[in-house]
Structures are given as C-alpha cells and as structure tokens.
Write a protein that holds these residues in place. Structure first.
Motif, PDB file in Angstrom:
ATOM      1  N   UNK A   1       0.809  -1.212   0.000  1.00  0.00           N
ATOM      2  CA  UNK A   1       0.000   0.000   0.000  1.00  0.00           C
ATOM      3  C   UNK A   1       0.844   1.265   0.000  1.00  0.00           C
ATOM      4  N   UNK A   2       0.548   2.150  -0.931  1.00  0.00           N
ATOM      5  CA  UNK A   2       1.134   3.483  -0.927  1.00  0.00           C
ATOM      6  C   UNK A   2       0.172   4.497  -0.328  1.00  0.00           C
ATOM      7  N   UNK A   3      -1.065   4.053  -0.076  1.00  0.00           N
ATOM      8  CA  UNK A   3      -2.069   4.961   0.464  1.00  0.00           C
ATOM      9  C   UNK A   3      -1.750   5.303   1.911  1.00  0.00           C
ATOM     10  N   UNK A   4      -1.877   6.578   2.226  1.00  0.00           N
ATOM     11  CA  UNK A   4      -1.639   7.074   3.577  1.00  0.00           C
ATOM     12  C   UNK A   4      -2.795   7.999   3.957  1.00  0.00           C
ATOM     13  N   UNK A   5      -3.120   8.004   5.223  1.00  0.00           N
ATOM     14  CA  UNK A   5      -4.105   8.945   5.737  1.00  0.00           C
ATOM     15  C   UNK A   5      -3.378   9.845   6.726  1.00  0.00           C
ATOM     16  N   UNK A   6      -3.625  11.143   6.616  1.00  0.00           N
ATOM     17  CA  UNK A   6      -2.967  12.103   7.500  1.00  0.00           C
ATOM     18  C   UNK A   6      -4.034  12.848   8.289  1.00  0.00           C
ATOM     19  N   UNK A   7      -3.897  12.783   9.602  1.00  0.00           N
ATOM     20  CA  UNK A   7      -4.785  13.497  10.511  1.00  0.00           C
ATOM     21  C   UNK A   7      -3.911  14.381  11.381  1.00  0.00           C
TER      22      UNK A   7
ATOM     23  N   UNK B   1      -3.784   2.555  15.064  1.00  0.00           N
ATOM     24  CA  UNK B   1      -4.904   3.460  14.834  1.00  0.00           C
ATOM     25  C   UNK B   1      -5.403   4.113  16.111  1.00  0.00           C
ATOM     26  N   UNK B   2      -5.376   5.421  16.132  1.00  0.00           N
ATOM     27  CA  UNK B   2      -6.100   6.107  17.194  1.00  0.00           C
ATOM     28  C   UNK B   2      -7.577   6.128  16.801  1.00  0.00           C
ATOM     29  N   UNK B   3      -8.396   6.584  17.649  1.00  0.00           N
ATOM     30  CA  UNK B   3      -9.815   6.712  17.299  1.00  0.00           C
ATOM     31  C   UNK B   3      -9.972   7.980  16.459  1.00  0.00           C
ATOM     32  N   UNK B   4      -9.660   7.863  15.178  1.00  0.00           N
ATOM     33  CA  UNK B   4      -9.780   9.009  14.272  1.00  0.00           C
ATOM     34  C   UNK B   4     -11.240   9.375  14.091  1.00  0.00           C
ATOM     35  N   UNK B   5     -11.477  10.651  13.950  1.00  0.00           N
ATOM     36  CA  UNK B   5     -12.816  11.147  13.660  1.00  0.00           C
ATOM     37  C   UNK B   5     -12.655  12.564  13.165  1.00  0.00           C
ATOM     38  N   UNK B   6     -13.390  12.907  12.133  1.00  0.00           N
ATOM     39  CA  UNK B   6     -13.336  14.258  11.627  1.00  0.00           C
ATOM     40  C   UNK B   6     -12.645  14.343  10.281  1.00  0.00           C
ATOM     41  N   UNK B   7     -11.960  15.458  10.056  1.00  0.00           N
ATOM     42  CA  UNK B   7     -11.366  15.747   8.764  1.00  0.00           C
ATOM     43  C   UNK B   7      -9.961  15.168   8.652  1.00  0.00           C
ATOM     44  N   UNK B   8      -9.721  14.367   7.615  1.00  0.00           N
ATOM     45  CA  UNK B   8      -8.406  13.784   7.328  1.00  0.00           C
ATOM     46  C   UNK B   8      -8.111  13.944   5.843  1.00  0.00           C
ATOM     47  N   UNK B   9      -6.836  13.782   5.488  1.00  0.00           N
ATOM     48  CA  UNK B   9      -6.415  13.843   4.093  1.00  0.00           C
ATOM     49  C   UNK B   9      -5.910  12.474   3.680  1.00  0.00           C
ATOM     50  N   UNK B  10      -6.282  12.041   2.464  1.00  0.00           N
ATOM     51  CA  UNK B  10      -5.873  10.752   1.938  1.00  0.00           C
ATOM     52  C   UNK B  10      -4.881  10.970   0.801  1.00  0.00           C
ATOM     53  N   UNK B  11      -3.715  10.323   0.897  1.00  0.00           N
ATOM     54  CA  UNK B  11      -2.637  10.484  -0.079  1.00  0.00           C
ATOM     55  C   UNK B  11      -2.301   9.151  -0.722  1.00  0.00           C
ATOM     56  N   UNK B  12      -1.915   9.195  -1.994  1.00  0.00           N
ATOM     57  CA  UNK B  12      -1.336   8.056  -2.694  1.00  0.00           C
ATOM     58  C   UNK B  12       0.117   8.418  -2.942  1.00  0.00           C
TER      59      UNK B  12
END
Length: 116
Positions: A25-31, A53-64
C-alpha cells in the motif's frame, strides 16, 4: 479433523499478513501531524492497523504516495480482523487551485502587457 495453531504461530502469521499489506500500500491517511498506512481502501471507507490506529474522527487527508487524493470527513465504524475500519461521511476530490466563480472565455488573454 480440527486445525489448531499455537498462539505464537497464529500471531506470526497475522504479523506477516499485515507486513505484506503495508508494503503493498502506498495509500496514507494524515490526521493533523499523524500519518498512518492504509491497509485496505474501498468506495465507502478504508482500514488501518488496529495497533497503530487512534480513534480518528473528523477531517483527514488521503494520499497516494505524495499525491493528495481526497479530503475526507470520517467516522470510526468497527474493529475487524485486527484492523480499524473508517467510513466516509464526505469524500471530496482534492484540487490544486480554487474553483472559479465566473466563466472564463475561451479566447481570453493569458496575460496583459502594460506600458510603464
């Protein structure tokens, strides 16, 4: 016939499965300042390793890789197979420039040259 694996072997197989998913996976999520590897992605959401994983919630950015794909509003949905699943409430395509609030003519000049 029953199949029984010792806990150490089962844990080793699970760790190897996660490592393969992370490498693929090259996909990353940034919070905020935190960046997590996306193990699985589907139309309605994504999953990350439960241990990371923390308990993410709200606005995040998804990167490839380094390409910004989406800005997402997410909510944690469930834990499954040692992965934390998140569902999209909103998934907006990332753009590099702000949208125009007027129509641009096809023959409009690119730049203006003025006299000094």
């Amino acid at each position: 016939m029953t199949t029984f694996l010792p806990k150490e072997v089962a844990d080793g197989l699970e760790a190897a499965r996660k490592q393969v998913l992370r490498k693929k996976s090259l996909l990353r999520v940034q919070a905020g300042l935190e960046t997590l590897t996306v193990l699985k992605y589907w139309d309605g959401g994504f999953s990350v390793d439960l241990e990371d994983a923390p308990k993410l919630r709200g606005l995040v950015d998804l990167y490839d890789g380094s390409i910004h794909l989406y800005q997402c509003l997410i909510v944690a949905s469930e834990e499954e197979d040692s992965e934390m699943r998140y569902e999209f409430k909103r998934n907006t395509l990332a753009v590099e420039s702000a949208p125009l609030d007027f129509e641009r003519a096809e023959n409009a000049p690119v730049a203006l040259i003025g006299r000094s």
